[in-house]
Design an enzyme around this catalytic site. Structure first.
Site, PDB file in Angstrom:
ATOM      1  N   ASP A   1      33.092 -57.784  66.675  1.00 47.71           N
ATOM      2  CA  ASP A   1      32.862 -57.571  65.242  1.00 47.71           C
ATOM      3  C   ASP A   1      31.506 -58.097  64.780  1.00 47.71           C
ATOM      4  OD1 ASP A   1      35.516 -56.532  65.024  1.00 47.71           O
ATOM      5  OD2 ASP A   1      36.227 -58.596  65.109  1.00 47.71           O
TER       6      ASP A   1
ATOM      7  N   GLY B   1      36.867 -51.380  66.745  1.00 45.08           N
ATOM      8  CA  GLY B   1      36.796 -50.668  65.478  1.00 45.08           C
ATOM      9  C   GLY B   1      35.381 -50.793  64.971  1.00 45.08           C
ATOM     10  N   HIS B   2      34.641 -49.722  65.035  1.00 41.04           N
ATOM     11  CA  HIS B   2      33.257 -49.785  64.596  1.00 41.04           C
ATOM     12  C   HIS B   2      33.118 -49.095  63.239  1.00 41.04           C
ATOM     13  CE1 HIS B   2      31.752 -50.414  68.981  1.00 41.04           C
ATOM     14  NE2 HIS B   2      32.357 -51.450  68.459  1.00 41.04           N
TER      15      HIS B   2
ATOM     16  N   GLN C   1      33.773 -54.895  71.622  1.00 43.50           N
ATOM     17  CA  GLN C   1      34.156 -56.324  71.676  1.00 43.50           C
ATOM     18  C   GLN C   1      32.906 -57.205  71.866  1.00 43.50           C
ATOM     19  OE1 GLN C   1      36.226 -54.212  74.105  1.00 43.50           O
ATOM     20  NE2 GLN C   1      37.357 -53.712  72.289  1.00 43.50           N
TER      21      GLN C   1
ATOM     22  N   LYS D   1      28.322 -53.899  65.662  1.00 46.42           N
ATOM     23  CA  LYS D   1      27.786 -52.982  66.672  1.00 46.42           C
ATOM     24  C   LYS D   1      27.732 -51.543  66.179  1.00 46.42           C
ATOM     25  CE  LYS D   1      30.687 -54.559  69.709  1.00 46.42           C
ATOM     26  NZ  LYS D   1      31.143 -55.807  69.126  1.00 46.42           N
TER      27      LYS D   1
HETATM   28  P1  IMP Z   1      43.322 -56.537  73.242  1.00 44.87           P
HETATM   29  O1  IMP Z   1      41.951 -56.075  73.565  1.00 44.87           O
HETATM   30  O2  IMP Z   1      44.011 -55.667  72.229  1.00 44.87           O
HETATM   31  O3  IMP Z   1      44.158 -56.752  74.466  1.00 44.87           O
HETATM   32  O4  IMP Z   1      43.222 -57.975  72.538  1.00 44.87           O
HETATM   33  C1  IMP Z   1      42.779 -59.137  73.246  1.00 44.87           C
HETATM   34  C2  IMP Z   1      41.913 -60.018  72.336  1.00 44.87           C
HETATM   35  O5  IMP Z   1      40.682 -59.358  72.083  1.00 44.87           O
HETATM   36  C3  IMP Z   1      42.530 -60.302  70.975  1.00 44.87           C
HETATM   37  O6  IMP Z   1      42.149 -61.591  70.559  1.00 44.87           O
HETATM   38  C4  IMP Z   1      41.888 -59.260  70.086  1.00 44.87           C
HETATM   39  O7  IMP Z   1      41.877 -59.651  68.741  1.00 44.87           O
HETATM   40  C5  IMP Z   1      40.477 -59.234  70.678  1.00 44.87           C
HETATM   41  N1  IMP Z   1      39.787 -57.955  70.449  1.00 44.87           N
HETATM   42  C6  IMP Z   1      39.998 -56.780  71.055  1.00 44.87           C
HETATM   43  N2  IMP Z   1      39.163 -55.837  70.589  1.00 44.87           N
HETATM   44  C7  IMP Z   1      38.389 -56.430  69.678  1.00 44.87           C
HETATM   45  C8  IMP Z   1      37.303 -55.978  68.864  1.00 44.87           C
HETATM   46  O8  IMP Z   1      36.869 -54.830  68.909  1.00 44.87           O
HETATM   47  N3  IMP Z   1      36.750 -56.911  68.038  1.00 44.87           N
HETATM   48  C9  IMP Z   1      37.172 -58.197  68.010  1.00 44.87           C
HETATM   49  N4  IMP Z   1      38.170 -58.657  68.750  1.00 44.87           N
HETATM   50  C10 IMP Z   1      38.780 -57.786  69.584  1.00 44.87           C
END
Ligand code: IMP
Length: 426
Positions: free
Chosen positions: A13, A40-41, A222, A16
């Site tokens: 977040d 989520g962009h 991420q 990007k």
């Molecule tokens: P997962 O990717 O859904 O398995 O989540 C694993 C961890 O990564 C969690 O803490 C999510 O909140 C974090 N996470 C996954 N995708 C994002 C992103 O795009 N932005 C911020 N945190 C993310």
């Protein structure tokens, strides 16, 4: 520099979507190389805000070819929904390619993601619940179903029947209903029919594009601290958001990347559980969260927020070699009179020069801060570094001094125009 990668340098977040969209106007190709619709962009384009999930951020630009490469996991239903919402806003004229080797997020991945989180109770990871971890686990266990399989109906049926023997055992273990092979097969065929025109060998496409000297932008998803290997394990995602993983995830030569632009929020945020040494709480956290609109694009969860953490940035620099950064959301920092920057970590009163590898060790970390004055002026319309208030300039140069990284872009608002470019890289 024809091949540039954007890499989140914190816990995701970092903005990007905006920077990719900003560069995408100059790119021929934009690539998503890992992750899935957990990302989520948000992009503000011609005054309209778009929340993209699996689609690359060049999708709003009809000139750009958008690639979802091998390292990604994709939920076909959610991708089709994303495409139809774009169509509804009049965006029909886009170019999209999906790797035939990209993994499909299946309904049972989502069910298992949620069930595992529930089973972990207070120790849950705080995942996005999109099935990312179970999908990557199946990839590693060689139980995955890939986009290329959608183009081979007989093979798909055989493969799905075999995979479901094991997946249904797993679902049963969590007390969940079994998946019906025929219904699941029909859904996959339907999705395959819609997505067929986009499925191809994207590695071959990218290699030809590299030979043809096309400008390619690799959009990160991420952030580095969520890397499966180098992040705050187990509170991480299930792929590597580091730009150094791109060649593998996109099937391109290791030495084809020309540069990495590291994205760094002027403060820090994190969604989900896990270590966050410079985290703020109470009133201060609330004020920063509200000023920065720090709520998840995908999950709408309030994000945890805190001060900029240079110890963490220096670690990302160490493991990736990033040299150039874009400092994002600088306008948000006028929420208070004084700003802090975490410059190092101590454990039991002793400075450490490494990143903890266990949660137990993270729990012992004390962040060490310096304090800087903030600014009260609205900087969201400033387009040159020289016109920034002197305290804002000092903040930027302090970050450069503490990290040895060069701040090439400063973002002062969500719109593309609210960007100060100090050095053209692309
Ligand atoms: P997962 O990717 O859904 O398995 O989540 C694993 C961890 O990564 C969690 O803490 C999510 O909140 C974090 N996470 C996954 N995708 C994002 C992103 O795009 N932005 C911020 N945190 C993310």
């Amino acid at each position: 520099m024809p091949l540039i990668a954007i890499q989140g340098c914190q816990w995701g977040d970092e903005g990007k979507g905006k920077i990719t969209d900003y560069f995408a106007s100059k790119a021929d190709i934009v690539v998503r190389s890992q992750g899935g619709n957990n990302a989520g962009h948000s992009i503000v384009h011609k005054g309209v805000r778009y929340a993209l999930r699996s689609l690359p951020s060049g999708i709003l630009n009809p000139r750009v070819t958008n690639v979802i490469s091998e390292g990604c996991v994709v939920n076909p239903t959610s991708l089709i929904d994303e495409i139809s919402s774009l169509n509804k806003t009049g965006i029909n004229n886009f170019k999209l390619l999906i790797s035939n080797r990209a993994q499909i997020i299946m309904p049972y991945h989502i069910m298992l993601d949620k069930a595992k989180e529930q089973a972990l109770g207070n120790s849950k990871i705080g995942t996005t619940g999109k099935g990312i971890g179970p999908c990557y686990s199946d990839k590693a266990s060689r139980l995955g179903i890939r986009f290329g399989d959608l183009l081979e109906p007989d093979y798909l049926h055989q493969r799905l029947s075999e995979v479901l023997i094991i997946k249904n055992m797993e679902l049963k273990m969590f007390g969940l209903d079994a998946i019906d092979t025929e219904a699941c097969y029909r859904d996959l065929l339907k999705a395959g029919e819609i997505l067929k025109p986009f499925i191809t060998d994207t590695s071959l496409f990218l290699n030809k594009a590299i030979d043809a000297k096309k400008k390619i932008l690799f959009e990160g998803a991420q952030g580095g601290m969520l890397c499966l290997d180098h992040g705050t394990y187990p509170y991480v995602t299930s792929s590597s958001p580091l730009a150094t993983a791109i060649p593998l995830n996109a099937g391109i030569p290791f030495n084809s990347l020309n540069d990495i632009v590291g994205l760094v929020k002027a403060y820090t945020s994190r969604v989900g559980e896990g270590p966050f040494p410079s985290e703020l709480f109470g009133e201060e956290a609330h004020a920063l969260r509200e000023k920065g609109h720090e709520y998840g694009t995908v999950t709408k969860r309030p994000r945890r927020v805190g001060w900029l953490d240079v110890a963490e940035l220096n670690y990302i620099k160490q493991i990736t070699g990033v040299r150039h950064i874009a400092l994002m959301l600088l306008d948000v920092l006028s929420f208070t009179d004084e700003l802090k920057i975490c410059v190092s970590y101590s454990i039991n009163g002793k400075l450490i020069d490494y990143m903890p590898s266990t949660i137990a060790e993270y729990n012992k970390v004390t962040p060490n801060y310096i304090t800087l004055p903030s600014w009260k002026e609205d900087i969201s319309t400033i387009t040159s570094f020289d016109k920034l208030p002197s305290n804002a300039k000092d903040y930027i140069t302090t970050v450069e001094k503490l990290t040895g990284l060069e701040v090439v872009i400063v973002s002062v608002g969500p719109d593309k125009d609210q960007t100060i470019t100090r050095k053209e890289l692309f």
